[in-house]
Design an enzyme around this catalytic site. Structure first.
Site, PDB file in Angstrom:
ATOM      1  N   CYS A 133      31.080  55.147  19.194  1.00  0.00           N
ATOM      2  CA  CYS A 133      31.000  54.041  18.233  1.00  0.00           C
ATOM      3  C   CYS A 133      31.449  54.482  16.849  1.00  0.00           C
ATOM      4  CB  CYS A 133      29.569  53.513  18.194  1.00  0.00           C
ATOM      5  SG  CYS A 133      29.350  52.155  17.055  1.00  0.00           S
ATOM      6  N   CYS A 136      29.336  52.897  13.997  1.00  0.00           N
ATOM      7  CA  CYS A 136      27.998  53.492  13.848  1.00  0.00           C
ATOM      8  C   CYS A 136      28.096  54.874  13.193  1.00  0.00           C
ATOM      9  CB  CYS A 136      27.305  53.667  15.189  1.00  0.00           C
ATOM     10  SG  CYS A 136      27.557  52.343  16.355  1.00  0.00           S
ATOM     11  N   ASP A 137      29.044  55.695  13.636  1.00  0.00           N
ATOM     12  CA  ASP A 137      29.020  57.118  13.283  1.00  0.00           C
ATOM     13  C   ASP A 137      30.182  57.592  12.406  1.00  0.00           C
ATOM     14  OD1 ASP A 137      26.729  57.347  14.816  1.00  0.00           O
ATOM     15  OD2 ASP A 137      27.873  57.658  16.654  1.00  0.00           O
TER      16      ASP A 137
END
Ligand code: FAD
Length: 309
Positions: A133, A136-137
């Protein structure tokens, strides 16, 4: 007894709930184990959902859906479904906490999840440098180098997203051309922060207690290269989430194909009366938000048709 239990609250499940309740079904519950919205909420950009001229994040696209879809009486229960089984003419939904609920109809919309690539070090460093992701990261690697593995639309879109944040993106692909749409491939080619590492596979992702330090990449001639990037993003396809259909004896409640995708007809009916499937989980799914939403609507209309007969 529920008229309809919807399992999964992504685009397919939410749309099924909207159509079912707006179409007059009274007792409809959508079981979703996380926040409604589905896997697209992890995507950093979506530009192919009709009606939006601007490129949106998946979160922005999905934010208004639950409110709209629950306006006509759809109930959301924050719960994981463990299993669906047949109970005479009806179905029994068993939740992970052990609760059991009866329903006349079921629409399974549990979607799909990213595949693991099966690389040495992938599991060990998952969440410590290995990710599926970028939204997300990606920010953890601001001004650092990252690797992206894959050659489809998702891999290339996420590589472009990471190129906005990171110092450099190595895009590793086992072939010499990409499966992604020509428009996305062109944007990748024109981005000077993305280095293409083609005809190459990843032998190992390595690191220490602090996380990933890099990866060993091998080209088709057997030459090894050490890419010292601390972030490793994997986008190599999806597995369907069909676990809720597994029965105690290991069989599936309805017919599935060799990849575990649920076999449905054009009305999203499975071979079991009253059991429907919609979205990424079904056979031949294009695995797109617009298609999942369309499937959800079709499945709900089929439930209404069944109830009216
Ligand atoms: P999902 O969105 O997967 O939703 C399934 C839901 O079911 C999830 O919320 C999950 O929590 C829930 N669930 C699963 N099992 C259970 C259980 N046992 N109990 C309770 N709840 C459960 N599509 C596009 O159209 N355009 C794009 O640009 C695009 N980009 C993408 C980028 C990324 C990074 C990803 C990951 C996907 C992208 N997609 C894109 C694909 C799109 O997100 C999917 O096709 C779509 O979300 C499928 O919808 P769905 O409702 O079938 O399943």
């Amino acid at each position: 007894m529920l008229d309809l239990a919807i399992i999964g609250g992504g685009p397919a499940g939410l749309t099924a709930g909207l159509y079912a309740t707006r179409g007059g079904l009274k007792n409809v519950v959508m079981y979703e184990m996380g926040l409604p919205g589905g896997q697209i909420t992890q995507s950093s950009e979506i530009e192919n959902y009709p009606g939006f001229e601007k490129v949106l994040t998946g979160m922005e696209l999905m934010e208004p859906w639950p409110k709209q879809c629950m306006r006509f009486g759809l109930k959301h229960e924050l719960a994981e479904v463990k299993n669906v089984s047949k109970m005479d003419e009806n179905f029994q939904v068993t939740l992970a906490n052990g609760d059991k609920v009866l329903a006349k109809n079921i629409i399974v919309c549990t979607g799909s999840t990213p595949k693991r690539a099966g690389i040495k070090g992938e599991d060990e460093f998952y969440g410590k440098g290995v990710s599926n992701c970028a939204t997300c990261d990606g920010f953890f690697y601001k001004d650092k180098e990252v690797s992206v593995l894959g050659g489809g639309d998702t891999a290339l879109e996420e590589a472009l997203y990471l190129a906005n944040i990171c110092k450099k993106v190595y895009l590793i692909h086992r072939r010499d051309s990409f499966r992604a749409s020509p428009h996305t491939v062109k944007r990748v080619m024109e981005n000077d922060k993305i280095e293409l590492v083609l005809n190459s596979t990843v032998k190992e992702i390595y690191g220490d207690e602090s996380g990933v330090n890099g990866s060993i990449v091998v080209d088709k001639d057997g030459n090894e290269r050490d890419i010292k990037a601390p972030g490793f993003f994997i986008f190599v396809g999806m597995n369907v989430n069909n676990g809720v259909l597994k029965q105690e004896d290991g069989s599936f409640l309805c017919k599935v194909n060799e990849w575990g995708e649920v076999i449905v007809d054009l009305k999203m009916r499975t071979d079991v009366e009253g059991l429907f499937a919609a979205g990424d989980i079904r056979i031949e799914a294009p695995k797109q938000v617009v298609c999942a939403a369309g499937d959800g609507a079709v499945a709900a209309l089929s439930v209404i048709e069944r109830e009216n007969h």
